[in-house]
Structures are given as structure tokens and as C-alpha cells.
Design a protein around this motif. Structure first.
Motif, PDB file in Angstrom:
ATOM      1  N   ALA A 117       0.827  -1.212   0.000  1.00  0.00           N
ATOM      2  CA  ALA A 117       0.000   0.000   0.000  1.00  0.00           C
ATOM      3  C   ALA A 117       0.862   1.263   0.000  1.00  0.00           C
ATOM      4  CB  ALA A 117      -0.914   0.000   1.225  1.00  0.00           C
ATOM      5  N   GLY A 118       2.170   1.098   0.052  1.00  0.00           N
ATOM      6  CA  GLY A 118       3.070   2.246   0.125  1.00  0.00           C
ATOM      7  C   GLY A 118       4.088   2.240  -0.992  1.00  0.00           C
ATOM      8  N   LYS A 119       5.311   2.617  -0.650  1.00  0.00           N
ATOM      9  CA  LYS A 119       6.379   2.706  -1.653  1.00  0.00           C
ATOM     10  C   LYS A 119       7.723   2.390  -1.019  1.00  0.00           C
ATOM     11  CE  LYS A 119       6.850   7.617  -0.886  1.00  0.00           C
ATOM     12  NZ  LYS A 119       5.870   7.566   0.161  1.00  0.00           N
ATOM     13  N   ARG A 120       8.696   2.152  -1.889  1.00  0.00           N
ATOM     14  CA  ARG A 120      10.073   1.905  -1.480  1.00  0.00           C
ATOM     15  C   ARG A 120      10.950   2.829  -2.320  1.00  0.00           C
ATOM     16  NH1 ARG A 120      13.700  -1.531  -4.073  1.00  0.00           N
ATOM     17  NH2 ARG A 120      11.935  -2.281  -5.262  1.00  0.00           N
ATOM     18  N   ILE A 121      11.734   3.669  -1.651  1.00  0.00           N
ATOM     19  CA  ILE A 121      12.703   4.537  -2.318  1.00  0.00           C
ATOM     20  C   ILE A 121      14.075   3.936  -2.049  1.00  0.00           C
ATOM     21  CG2 ILE A 121      13.675   6.857  -2.478  1.00  0.00           C
ATOM     22  CD1 ILE A 121      11.004   7.914  -1.421  1.00  0.00           C
ATOM     23  N   TRP A 122      14.879   3.805  -3.076  1.00  0.00           N
ATOM     24  CA  TRP A 122      16.171   3.169  -2.914  1.00  0.00           C
ATOM     25  C   TRP A 122      17.255   3.983  -3.611  1.00  0.00           C
ATOM     26  CZ3 TRP A 122      18.655   2.031  -7.429  1.00  0.00           C
ATOM     27  CH2 TRP A 122      17.862   1.941  -8.580  1.00  0.00           C
ATOM     28  N   CYS A 123      18.484   3.762  -3.171  1.00  0.00           N
ATOM     29  CA  CYS A 123      19.635   4.314  -3.864  1.00  0.00           C
ATOM     30  C   CYS A 123      20.799   3.367  -3.677  1.00  0.00           C
ATOM     31  CB  CYS A 123      19.968   5.730  -3.398  1.00  0.00           C
ATOM     32  SG  CYS A 123      20.447   5.884  -1.689  1.00  0.00           S
ATOM     33  N   GLU A 124      21.737   3.441  -4.611  1.00  0.00           N
ATOM     34  CA  GLU A 124      22.910   2.582  -4.562  1.00  0.00           C
ATOM     35  C   GLU A 124      24.170   3.403  -4.757  1.00  0.00           C
ATOM     36  OE1 GLU A 124      21.024  -1.561  -6.295  1.00  0.00           O
ATOM     37  OE2 GLU A 124      22.132  -0.262  -7.684  1.00  0.00           O
ATOM     38  N   LEU A 125      25.214   2.985  -4.056  1.00  0.00           N
ATOM     39  CA  LEU A 125      26.542   3.577  -4.189  1.00  0.00           C
ATOM     40  C   LEU A 125      27.510   2.461  -4.548  1.00  0.00           C
ATOM     41  CD1 LEU A 125      26.620   5.767  -0.962  1.00  0.00           C
ATOM     42  CD2 LEU A 125      26.401   6.578  -3.303  1.00  0.00           C
ATOM     43  N   ASP A 126      28.317   2.701  -5.569  1.00  0.00           N
ATOM     44  CA  ASP A 126      29.328   1.726  -5.945  1.00  0.00           C
ATOM     45  C   ASP A 126      30.586   1.990  -5.147  1.00  0.00           C
ATOM     46  OD1 ASP A 126      27.631   0.564  -7.816  1.00  0.00           O
ATOM     47  OD2 ASP A 126      28.263   1.952  -9.382  1.00  0.00           O
ATOM     48  N   ARG A 127      31.156   0.925  -4.614  1.00  0.00           N
ATOM     49  CA  ARG A 127      32.389   1.029  -3.824  1.00  0.00           C
ATOM     50  C   ARG A 127      33.557   0.506  -4.652  1.00  0.00           C
ATOM     51  NH1 ARG A 127      34.201  -2.241   1.540  1.00  0.00           N
ATOM     52  NH2 ARG A 127      35.792  -0.756   2.210  1.00  0.00           N
TER      53      ARG A 127
END
Length: 170
Positions: A117-127
């Protein structure tokens, strides 16, 4: 690993402390630029969830093993609000409205999707890897500028002005 977040502004500091302790346990030291960037991204995404939704949220962090091999760190914030994240163009004098612009500039990739019923916000960082080509899922659109554009390269096409990307550490 995950942390439940209450809809309380004090949770932002708790989320930062939690993320720092997880980084230390994964071999990513406080002095690494990746650590500083990740903590800023935690602050921005958790602040957005707390301030703009008024709903509980869940912070998820996926960290690589303790190696220096190229790897990806993933940060997600899921909440029960059905309101989509909307980047804003904050004026020079505005005291807020730059969170998603910062995420866009600092993360190698980011996006959001509907989750229940909601949302997912994501981000990625490459190491330990060269910046990857920009890819994102912005709710079905492909409108992500490359990280290198935020670092001074000329954009391929005109972009909206985000005003000053100054931020205040709380």
C-alpha cells in the motif's frame, strides 16, 4: 539488515547512528568518502519519510562483505504512504526541498517503486568502482542524470535548476 523508523524527526539521528554502526561492522570506515555519502543519503531519505509521510517506515541497508572488491551498497526506505516522491526545484532562499536533488547527485543509481500500500525509495553507491552508467526506476520513467553531471560535466540536455545544493547537517 533493517531498522524500523517511527514518524518522529528524532528518528533521523537514530537512523544515522544505526547506519554508522553497520558500516563499521562491514569494514567501511568513517573516513571513507562512501561512508560520509551514505550517512547523508540516510539522513535525506529518512527525513523525507518522517516529514512528508507521517507514517512509520523501514530503513534497509545492504552492505558488501569486508572486501575492497568492487561492490554496491544499497539503501532503501519503505513507508506506507502512497504519495510518490517528487523532486522539487528549491529557490536559493528555501530552507528545504533539496533532498531528492542531493540523492540524485550523490547516488550512483536511485529510484522508487510501489510496495504494497506504500512505496520503497532506494539508492545505490558503488564502492571501489568507476561510476556506472546512470540507471534508475523512477516509478516507470528513465529521467536520471548521471552522477558525473552533478560533478561538473556538461549535461546532455537542459535540466531543471535545483538552486543551491547546500544542506545543513542536523
Amino acid at each position: 539488515m533493517q531498522l524500523e523508523i517511527r514518524p518522529d524527526p528524532a528518528e533521523v539521528g537514530r537512523a544515522r547512528r544505526w547506519a554508522r554502526s553497520r558500516l563499521a561492522g562491514s569494514g567501511i570506515g568513517d573516513e571513507e568518502p562512501l561512508a560520509e555519502t551514505l550517512i547523508l543519503l540516510v539522513s535525506e531519505l529518512v527525513t523525507n519519510a518522517v516529514v512528508h509521510t507521517g507514517c512509520p517506515a523501514v530503513l534497509r541497508l545492504s552492505l558488501p562483505g569486508g572486501t575492497a572488491e568492487p561492490s554496491t551498497v544499497r539503501l532503501e526506505v519503505a513507508d506506507t504512504s502512497d504519495r510518490a516522491p517528487v523532486p522539487r526545484c528549491a529557490g536559493d532562499e528555501a530552507t528545504g526541498g533539496r533532498g531528492l536533488a542531493l540523492v540524485d547527485c550523490l547516488a550512483d543509481r536511485w529510484g522508487w517503486s510501489v510496495e504494497g500500500a506504500g512505496k520503497r525509495i532506494w539508492c545505490e553507491l558503488d564502492r571501489c568502482a568507476a561510476p556506472a552508467e546512470a540507471e534508475a526506476d523512477h516509478g516507470g520513467t528513465e529521467e536520471r542524470r548521471g552522477v558525473e553531471e552533478c560533478r561538473g560535466a556538461v549535461p546532455a540536455e537542459p535540466e531543471p535548476a535545483y538552486g543551491s545544493l547546500a544542506y545543513e547537517v542536523v
